[in-house]
Design a protein around this motif. Structure first.
Motif, PDB file in Angstrom:
ATOM      1  N   LEU A 169      -2.830  -8.447   2.043  1.00  0.00           N
ATOM      2  CA  LEU A 169      -3.291  -9.316   1.224  1.00  0.00           C
ATOM      3  C   LEU A 169      -3.192  -8.220   0.494  1.00  0.00           C
ATOM      4  O   LEU A 169      -2.671  -8.186  -0.944  1.00  0.00           O
ATOM      5  CB  LEU A 169      -4.801 -10.052   0.324  1.00  0.00           C
ATOM      6  N   ARG A 170      -4.104  -6.902   0.805  1.00  0.00           N
ATOM      7  CA  ARG A 170      -4.166  -6.174  -0.387  1.00  0.00           C
ATOM      8  C   ARG A 170      -3.099  -5.141  -0.547  1.00  0.00           C
ATOM      9  O   ARG A 170      -2.499  -3.658  -0.920  1.00  0.00           O
ATOM     10  CB  ARG A 170      -4.892  -5.073   0.199  1.00  0.00           C
ATOM     11  N   VAL A 171      -1.850  -5.242   0.822  1.00  0.00           N
ATOM     12  CA  VAL A 171      -1.362  -4.003   0.786  1.00  0.00           C
ATOM     13  C   VAL A 171       0.013  -4.384  -0.346  1.00  0.00           C
ATOM     14  O   VAL A 171       0.625  -6.061  -0.330  1.00  0.00           O
ATOM     15  CB  VAL A 171      -0.085  -4.330   2.213  1.00  0.00           C
ATOM     16  N   GLY A 172       0.545  -3.546  -1.559  1.00  0.00           N
ATOM     17  CA  GLY A 172       1.609  -4.029  -2.245  1.00  0.00           C
ATOM     18  C   GLY A 172       0.485  -4.818  -3.441  1.00  0.00           C
ATOM     19  O   GLY A 172       1.262  -4.672  -4.149  1.00  0.00           O
ATOM     20  N   ALA A 173      -0.272  -4.776  -4.008  1.00  0.00           N
ATOM     21  CA  ALA A 173      -1.723  -5.116  -4.348  1.00  0.00           C
ATOM     22  C   ALA A 173      -1.596  -4.202  -5.577  1.00  0.00           C
ATOM     23  O   ALA A 173      -0.921  -5.098  -6.861  1.00  0.00           O
ATOM     24  CB  ALA A 173      -3.037  -5.183  -3.722  1.00  0.00           C
ATOM     25  N   ALA A 174      -1.258  -2.958  -6.239  1.00  0.00           N
ATOM     26  CA  ALA A 174      -0.533  -2.930  -6.713  1.00  0.00           C
ATOM     27  C   ALA A 174      -0.045  -2.877  -8.060  1.00  0.00           C
ATOM     28  O   ALA A 174       0.810  -3.325  -8.904  1.00  0.00           O
ATOM     29  CB  ALA A 174      -1.156  -0.908  -7.214  1.00  0.00           C
ATOM     30  N   LEU A 175       1.497  -3.017  -7.072  1.00  0.00           N
ATOM     31  CA  LEU A 175       2.870  -3.232  -6.891  1.00  0.00           C
ATOM     32  C   LEU A 175       2.620  -5.243  -7.662  1.00  0.00           C
ATOM     33  O   LEU A 175       3.418  -5.027  -9.124  1.00  0.00           O
ATOM     34  CB  LEU A 175       3.970  -3.489  -5.912  1.00  0.00           C
ATOM     35  N   ARG A 176       2.206  -5.933  -7.321  1.00  0.00           N
ATOM     36  CA  ARG A 176       1.815  -6.991  -7.785  1.00  0.00           C
ATOM     37  C   ARG A 176       1.187  -7.252  -9.599  1.00  0.00           C
ATOM     38  O   ARG A 176       1.075  -8.338  -9.733  1.00  0.00           O
ATOM     39  CB  ARG A 176       1.077  -8.422  -6.777  1.00  0.00           C
ATOM     40  N   VAL A 177       0.199  -6.059  -9.243  1.00  0.00           N
ATOM     41  CA  VAL A 177      -0.766  -6.837 -10.752  1.00  0.00           C
ATOM     42  C   VAL A 177       0.316  -6.464 -11.513  1.00  0.00           C
ATOM     43  O   VAL A 177       0.713  -6.853 -12.395  1.00  0.00           O
ATOM     44  CB  VAL A 177      -1.999  -5.770 -11.006  1.00  0.00           C
ATOM     45  N   ALA A 178       1.115  -5.090 -11.628  1.00  0.00           N
ATOM     46  CA  ALA A 178       1.925  -4.555 -12.711  1.00  0.00           C
ATOM     47  C   ALA A 178       3.242  -5.343 -12.930  1.00  0.00           C
ATOM     48  O   ALA A 178       3.318  -5.324 -14.127  1.00  0.00           O
ATOM     49  CB  ALA A 178       2.570  -3.109 -12.040  1.00  0.00           C
ATOM     50  N   GLN A 179       3.940  -6.031 -11.630  1.00  0.00           N
ATOM     51  CA  GLN A 179       4.876  -7.023 -11.974  1.00  0.00           C
ATOM     52  C   GLN A 179       4.085  -8.478 -12.636  1.00  0.00           C
ATOM     53  O   GLN A 179       5.014  -8.472 -13.720  1.00  0.00           O
ATOM     54  CB  GLN A 179       5.129  -6.979 -10.689  1.00  0.00           C
ATOM     55  N   ALA A 180       3.144  -8.562 -12.578  1.00  0.00           N
ATOM     56  CA  ALA A 180       2.787  -9.672 -13.007  1.00  0.00           C
ATOM     57  C   ALA A 180       1.983  -9.714 -14.535  1.00  0.00           C
ATOM     58  O   ALA A 180       2.805 -10.625 -15.309  1.00  0.00           O
ATOM     59  CB  ALA A 180       0.940 -10.262 -12.668  1.00  0.00           C
ATOM     60  N   GLN A 181       2.169  -8.239 -14.984  1.00  0.00           N
ATOM     61  CA  GLN A 181       1.990  -7.595 -16.411  1.00  0.00           C
ATOM     62  C   GLN A 181       3.291  -6.966 -17.266  1.00  0.00           C
ATOM     63  O   GLN A 181       3.449  -7.231 -18.433  1.00  0.00           O
ATOM     64  CB  GLN A 181       0.732  -7.059 -16.612  1.00  0.00           C
ATOM     65  N   GLY A 182       4.170  -7.288 -16.413  1.00  0.00           N
ATOM     66  CA  GLY A 182       5.701  -6.755 -16.808  1.00  0.00           C
ATOM     67  C   GLY A 182       5.552  -5.538 -17.409  1.00  0.00           C
ATOM     68  O   GLY A 182       6.333  -5.011 -17.976  1.00  0.00           O
ATOM     69  N   ILE A 183       4.720  -3.928 -16.351  1.00  0.00           N
ATOM     70  CA  ILE A 183       4.757  -2.972 -16.720  1.00  0.00           C
ATOM     71  C   ILE A 183       5.640  -2.487 -15.755  1.00  0.00           C
ATOM     72  O   ILE A 183       5.841  -2.505 -14.156  1.00  0.00           O
ATOM     73  CB  ILE A 183       3.189  -2.758 -16.175  1.00  0.00           C
ATOM     74  N   ARG A 184       6.569  -1.234 -16.047  1.00  0.00           N
ATOM     75  CA  ARG A 184       7.061  -0.344 -15.125  1.00  0.00           C
ATOM     76  C   ARG A 184       6.334   0.027 -14.056  1.00  0.00           C
ATOM     77  O   ARG A 184       4.918   0.613 -14.413  1.00  0.00           O
ATOM     78  CB  ARG A 184       7.745   0.418 -16.360  1.00  0.00           C
ATOM     79  N   THR A 185       6.756   0.441 -12.381  1.00  0.00           N
ATOM     80  CA  THR A 185       6.281   0.713 -11.489  1.00  0.00           C
ATOM     81  C   THR A 185       7.197   1.598 -11.098  1.00  0.00           C
ATOM     82  O   THR A 185       8.299   1.835 -11.567  1.00  0.00           O
ATOM     83  CB  THR A 185       6.004   0.096 -10.480  1.00  0.00           C
ATOM     84  N   CYS A 186       6.627   3.058 -10.905  1.00  0.00           N
ATOM     85  CA  CYS A 186       6.895   4.228  -9.631  1.00  0.00           C
ATOM     86  C   CYS A 186       6.580   4.439  -8.954  1.00  0.00           C
ATOM     87  O   CYS A 186       5.308   4.221  -8.844  1.00  0.00           O
ATOM     88  CB  CYS A 186       7.172   5.177 -11.305  1.00  0.00           C
ATOM     89  N   LYS A 187       6.648   5.420  -8.317  1.00  0.00           N
ATOM     90  CA  LYS A 187       5.881   5.861  -6.674  1.00  0.00           C
ATOM     91  C   LYS A 187       6.269   7.217  -6.900  1.00  0.00           C
ATOM     92  O   LYS A 187       7.492   8.187  -7.545  1.00  0.00           O
ATOM     93  CB  LYS A 187       6.597   5.232  -5.485  1.00  0.00           C
ATOM     94  N   LEU A 188       5.323   8.148  -5.687  1.00  0.00           N
ATOM     95  CA  LEU A 188       5.412   9.404  -6.443  1.00  0.00           C
ATOM     96  C   LEU A 188       6.346   9.868  -4.530  1.00  0.00           C
ATOM     97  O   LEU A 188       6.349   9.456  -4.000  1.00  0.00           O
ATOM     98  CB  LEU A 188       4.464  10.325  -5.625  1.00  0.00           C
ATOM     99  N   PRO A 189       7.969   9.891  -5.718  1.00  0.00           N
ATOM    100  CA  PRO A 189       9.178  11.307  -4.481  1.00  0.00           C
ATOM    101  C   PRO A 189       8.351  11.826  -3.012  1.00  0.00           C
ATOM    102  O   PRO A 189       9.124  12.840  -3.242  1.00  0.00           O
ATOM    103  CB  PRO A 189      10.052  11.300  -5.523  1.00  0.00           C
ATOM    104  N   ILE A 190       7.924  11.451  -2.434  1.00  0.00           N
ATOM    105  CA  ILE A 190       7.107  12.698  -0.634  1.00  0.00           C
ATOM    106  C   ILE A 190       7.736  11.678  -0.154  1.00  0.00           C
ATOM    107  O   ILE A 190       7.661  12.742   1.054  1.00  0.00           O
ATOM    108  CB  ILE A 190       5.582  12.021  -1.464  1.00  0.00           C
ATOM    109  N   GLU A 191       8.258  11.710   0.394  1.00  0.00           N
ATOM    110  CA  GLU A 191       9.224  10.594   1.528  1.00  0.00           C
ATOM    111  C   GLU A 191       9.716  11.777   2.403  1.00  0.00           C
ATOM    112  O   GLU A 191       9.613  11.790   3.668  1.00  0.00           O
ATOM    113  CB  GLU A 191       9.635   9.618   1.177  1.00  0.00           C
TER     114      GLU A 191
END
Length: 241
Positions: A169-191
């Motif tokens: 349930l915690r995997v992707g938790a931040a993404l789910r919160v942001a999507q529920a509020q319609g907020i833009r999401t970004c990741k740090l490009p470190i791969e």
């Protein structure tokens, strides 16, 4: 502490010395340095680093909340030491009583920062651009965002001691919160520079990497020089490329 003021005047050919003594509260050196760092951040137009403390406080154990408090202490201290510090904010405090209690152990009430009772998406004005950072986001964060005063970079206040906790349930938790509020999401490009065998970085590592990019514009250098990437608890999950 006591402050003595002296005034010298001439009266009828004689010098007159008047002394006045006033008392003022002594401000601790750490607090003065923090106030100076905040003033510098405001002056140079730095973006805001906002920790979302309300969205996950009910999901964490006491040990995880204590760990988050320690990370916030590290983030605050690191930011305060930067030549160009970020503006620092905690949001969602209305629902984060347990986190506030853990922070009180570290005298966080004396920190110089913004304290927001409401969630990040409710307390910043419409002229500020909110970007919720998530390792599960599809869009890469641009280096320019770390130097843009109109940007609010939101970091989820979540510590997960067990990867895939509670059935994932915690995997992707931040993404789910942001999507529920319609907020833009970004990741740090470190791969391209490192593989992290963990769902997300620590808050401390995120702040250090963002600070490095704001200073140099170089993601590779920022990742490699972030102290948290080579220290516990994150180091054992890191594989350098």
């Amino acid at each position: 502490c006591l402050r003595v003021n002296a005034t010298i005047s001439r009266v009828g050919g004689h010098l007159r010395l008047a002394l006045s003594i006033s008392r003022r509260r002594r401000v601790p050196r750490r607090q003065r340095k923090a106030a100076l760092a905040a003033a510098v951040a405001e002056a140079v137009g730095s973006p805001t680093l906002c920790f979302d403390c309300g969205s996950f406080s009910q999901e964490m154990t006491n040990a995880e909340i204590s760990a988050l408090a320690r990370q916030l202490v590290q983030c605050y201290g690191y930011n305060r030491s930067l030549p160009r510090p970020f503006r620092f904010a905690l949001a969602g405090l209305e629902a984060a009583g347990s986190i506030l209690a853990a922070l009180d152990v570290h005298s966080a009430s004396n920190w110089t920062m913004e304290r927001k009772q409401l969630a990040p998406w409710e307390c910043f004005s419409s002229d500020r651009q909110l970007i919720y950072l998530s390792s599960d986001a599809e869009e890469d964060l641009a280096a320019e965002a770390t130097r843009d005063s109109s940007v609010v970079l939101v970091i989820g206040g979540l510590v997960d001691h067990a990867s895939g906790h509670a059935g994932g349930l915690r995997v992707g938790a931040a993404l789910r919160v942001a999507q529920a509020q319609g907020i833009r999401t970004c990741k740090l490009p470190i791969e391209g520079f490192v593989t992290v065998r963990k769902p997300s970085l620590t808050c401390t590592a995120v702040v250090q990497i963002l600070a490095g990019v704001a200073s140099t514009g170089d993601w590779a250098a920022a990742v490699r020089t972030a102290p948290a990437m080579r220290c516990a608890p994150l180091a054992k999950y890191v594989r350098w490329k």
